[in-house]
Design an enzyme around this catalytic site. Structure first.
Site, PDB file in Angstrom:
ATOM      1  N   ASP A 284      33.040 -69.551 -44.334  1.00 27.37           N
ATOM      2  CA  ASP A 284      34.337 -69.090 -43.833  1.00 27.37           C
ATOM      3  C   ASP A 284      34.569 -67.634 -44.205  1.00 27.37           C
ATOM      4  O   ASP A 284      34.501 -67.294 -45.386  1.00 27.37           O
ATOM      5  CB  ASP A 284      35.496 -69.882 -44.456  1.00 27.37           C
ATOM      6  CG  ASP A 284      35.451 -71.351 -44.095  1.00 27.37           C
ATOM      7  OD1 ASP A 284      35.546 -71.657 -42.901  1.00 27.37           O
ATOM      8  OD2 ASP A 284      35.329 -72.171 -45.014  1.00 27.37           O
TER       9      ASP A 284
ATOM     10  N   CYS B 105      29.791 -69.917 -47.982  1.00 29.07           N
ATOM     11  CA  CYS B 105      30.598 -71.137 -47.862  1.00 29.07           C
ATOM     12  C   CYS B 105      30.957 -71.424 -46.413  1.00 29.07           C
ATOM     13  O   CYS B 105      31.511 -72.472 -46.111  1.00 29.07           O
ATOM     14  CB  CYS B 105      31.876 -71.007 -48.672  1.00 29.07           C
ATOM     15  SG  CYS B 105      31.566 -70.768 -50.401  1.00 29.07           S
TER      16      CYS B 105
ATOM     17  N   CYS C 288      34.969 -72.791 -39.431  1.00 35.10           N
ATOM     18  CA  CYS C 288      35.164 -74.038 -38.705  1.00 35.10           C
ATOM     19  C   CYS C 288      36.458 -73.996 -37.907  1.00 35.10           C
ATOM     20  O   CYS C 288      37.209 -73.027 -37.953  1.00 35.10           O
ATOM     21  CB  CYS C 288      35.199 -75.193 -39.692  1.00 35.10           C
ATOM     22  SG  CYS C 288      36.544 -75.052 -40.872  1.00 35.10           S
TER      23      CYS C 288
ATOM     24  N   CYS D 223      40.810 -73.856 -46.216  1.00 37.83           N
ATOM     25  CA  CYS D 223      40.969 -72.898 -45.113  1.00 37.83           C
ATOM     26  C   CYS D 223      42.361 -72.280 -45.140  1.00 37.83           C
ATOM     27  O   CYS D 223      42.532 -71.098 -44.859  1.00 37.83           O
ATOM     28  CB  CYS D 223      40.757 -73.580 -43.761  1.00 37.83           C
ATOM     29  SG  CYS D 223      39.073 -74.149 -43.513  1.00 37.83           S
TER      30      CYS D 223
END
Lengths: 147, 393
Positions: A35, A33, A59, A103
């Site tokens: 992360d 994914c 990110c 996140c």
């Protein structure tokens, strides 16, 4: 796209790095994914978090939420650290774009994973802490296109 | 930001001052509707024709085979949907590839919902369509093959002439999305047996919002936009005269300088690729090493994620992209990188840099120097890199 605070924490992240022999360390996320967060905690004999560090693959928002999470938990007791939720992280960053909310969930999960490791190592039970999901394969359904 | 190094020319390009100058009179001076009878509109009408001639010449096509549209996506939609509509009674099978632009892929998916069957061809590790698989996929009810001329992300150029030949031998129509290729590499619709072709103005230093579809004489597709007799009754809507004039001027300039630009950009691209591959560890080049657009370089850097990279490059005034700009709203890595066989975690670390003839060697040196530092910095933050270093000890 990002708030000034997110940009600040991404471009000047706080507490990046490793802790050797940490009281607790947890890794959450999923490279598929895009992360992965790893959080290291040093916790003293009174259960106070003395130091928090992180490493993150992801990110800008993933780095910023990790950075903010380490700032928020540092100096707190283990119990207080549990109250650092994804919402608290988001608010501290002046919000995140909708597609990046996951996140902040990852940041919360990283704190829990590190605390869980600490609890297991020391044979203690932390009230309110459940075994974290370390492999968060955020299975968000892509929005169905309307024709 | 003091310095701006624009390395995203596959996303869009600067409108050249000459192009803008050519367009300007058609806003304020000769603003007449080219479909009107009075002589005042004649100037606009003549310029539309001139532009059509320039575009036709660049493709080796006839003037009346060029149809102006609102852009590349409209042309792609038109080609697929109108072919399905016009030839649906002959068959309901369409062949395309897994690495097309979403203007093709999403339209193909839409047609699947309408009862058409679509074969999405695999590509090899360089992003090239396998011709034997294409041949094998053709059935008696296949009505259309749509394969892009060059890929927007990894720059790989397809064997269009061979594909056109196969399509012709099998009596199947051949459409190519040439949005990234038109004006950048030579294309000839007759030599390549192309029946339909999509192209766009803003990828060749022309304006946005103007595109064309080439439709070979004899191809029976109908109008997609209804409401007027423009474009030989095949595309209604008042002509975007300034856009058309700008597109014509842009392709004229691009054609004149084609050979020298290809040479210049290819050398600079290879210099960029060589520096990155030689000076940054754990990197791979995506796309074919030589059969690629002259201005395209696409890399994957292991252990880092593309968006972080783009933001830090932006801080240094460098504009790049990760996947195509159209896919950046999604969290999934690029479908093109997955199609060439990259695992998700590596596909996440992609960077596309697309040059122009105005990019200098100094720009590239500055970019690679900054890139090296940024990659190092992001890797120092990456738990994947930490694990990798520990494992390799």
């Amino acid at each position: 796209m990002y708030s000034e605070k997110v940009m600040d924490h991404f471009t000047n992240p706080r507490n990046v790095g490793e802790i050797e022999n940490p009281s607790g360390v947890g890794t959450v996320g999923n490279a598929k994914c895009g992360d992965i967060m790893r959080m290291y905690l040093n916790i003293d004999e009174n259960g106070v978090i003395k130091e928090a560090k992180f490493k993150t693959f992801g990110c800008g928002a993933a780095v910023a939420t990790s950075s903010m999470a380490t700032e928020l938990v540092a100096g707190k007791t283990v119990e207080e650290a549990l109250e650092v939720t994804n919402k608290a992280v988001m608010e501290a960053l002046d919000g995140l774009p909708p597609v990046k909310v996951h996140c902040s969930l990852l940041a919360e999960e990283a704190i829990h994973a590190a605390l869980w490791d600490y609890a297991v190592k020391n044979g203690i039970e932390i009230e309110g802490l459940e075994k974290p999901v370390t492999d968060i394969g955020e299975k968000e359904e892509a929005p169905v296109e309307e024709y | 930001m003091s310095r701006l190094i624009y390395l995203d020319n596959a996303a869009t390009t600067q409108v050249y001052p000459e192009v803008l100058d050519a367009m300007k009179p058609y806003f304020t001076e000769y603003y007449g509707n080219p479909s009107s009878v009075y002589s005042f509109a004649g100037e606009a009408n003549r310029e539309v024709l001139k532009s059509r001639e320039s575009i036709a010449a660049a493709l080796g096509a006839k003037t009346e085979e060029i149809y102006f549209t609102g852009g590349g996506s409209e042309s792609d939609n038109w080609a697929l949907k109108a072919t399905a509509e016009a030839y649906g009674n002959k068959g309901k099978h369409i062949i395309t590839t897994k690495i097309e632009h979403h203007a093709i892929l999403h339209t193909a998916e839409y047609l699947e919902k309408k009862g058409f069957e679509v074969t999405y061809l695999d590509v090899d590790e360089n992003g090239v369509v396998k011709l034997d698989e294409l041949k094998a996929a053709i059935r008696p009810d296949t009505i259309l093959i749509s394969v892009m001329t060059a890929n927007n992300e990894i720059g790989t150029i397809q064997p269009i002439a061979e594909i056109g030949k196969i399509a012709k031998e099998n009596g199947v129509l051949f459409h190519t999305d040439a949005v990234q290729a038109f004006g950048h590499i030579p294309i000839n619709v007759d030599e390549m047996n192309i029946d339909m072709l999509s192209a766009s103005g803003h990828k060749i230093n022309g304006p946005k919002g103007i595109g064309i579809m080439y439709i070979r004489k004899g191809v029976k597709i109908l109008s997609f936009i209804h409401g007027g007799a423009q474009e030989r009754q095949r595309r209604a809507g008042t002509h975007n005269v300034p856009g058309i004039v700008g597109f014509g001027k842009a392709i004229q300039l691009a054609t004149e300088e084609l050979d020298s630009r290809i040479k210049y950009e290819t050398e600079l691209r290879d210099y960029l690729i060589d520096r990155v591959l030689n000076e940054i560890p754990y990197v791979r080049l995506n796309g074919h090493r030589t059969d690629r657009l002259p201005n395209n370089a696409n890399f994957c850097f292991r252990f880092i994620e593309g968006e972080s990279l783009l933001i830090l490059l932006d801080e240094k005034g460098i504009c790049g992209s990760s996947g195509s700009a159209c896919t950046s709203g999604s969290l999934d890595p690029s479908h093109v990188l997955l199609a060439i066989g990259l695992p998700h975690e590596i596909a996440h670390g992609s960077l596309r840099l697309t040059l122009s003839e105005k990019t200098t060697k100094e720009d590239i040196d500055y970019t690679v120097d900054e890139l090296k530092k940024i990659i190092e910095r992001l890797r120092s933050m990456s738990p994947l890199y930490e694990d990798f270093l520990k494992q390799s000890k």
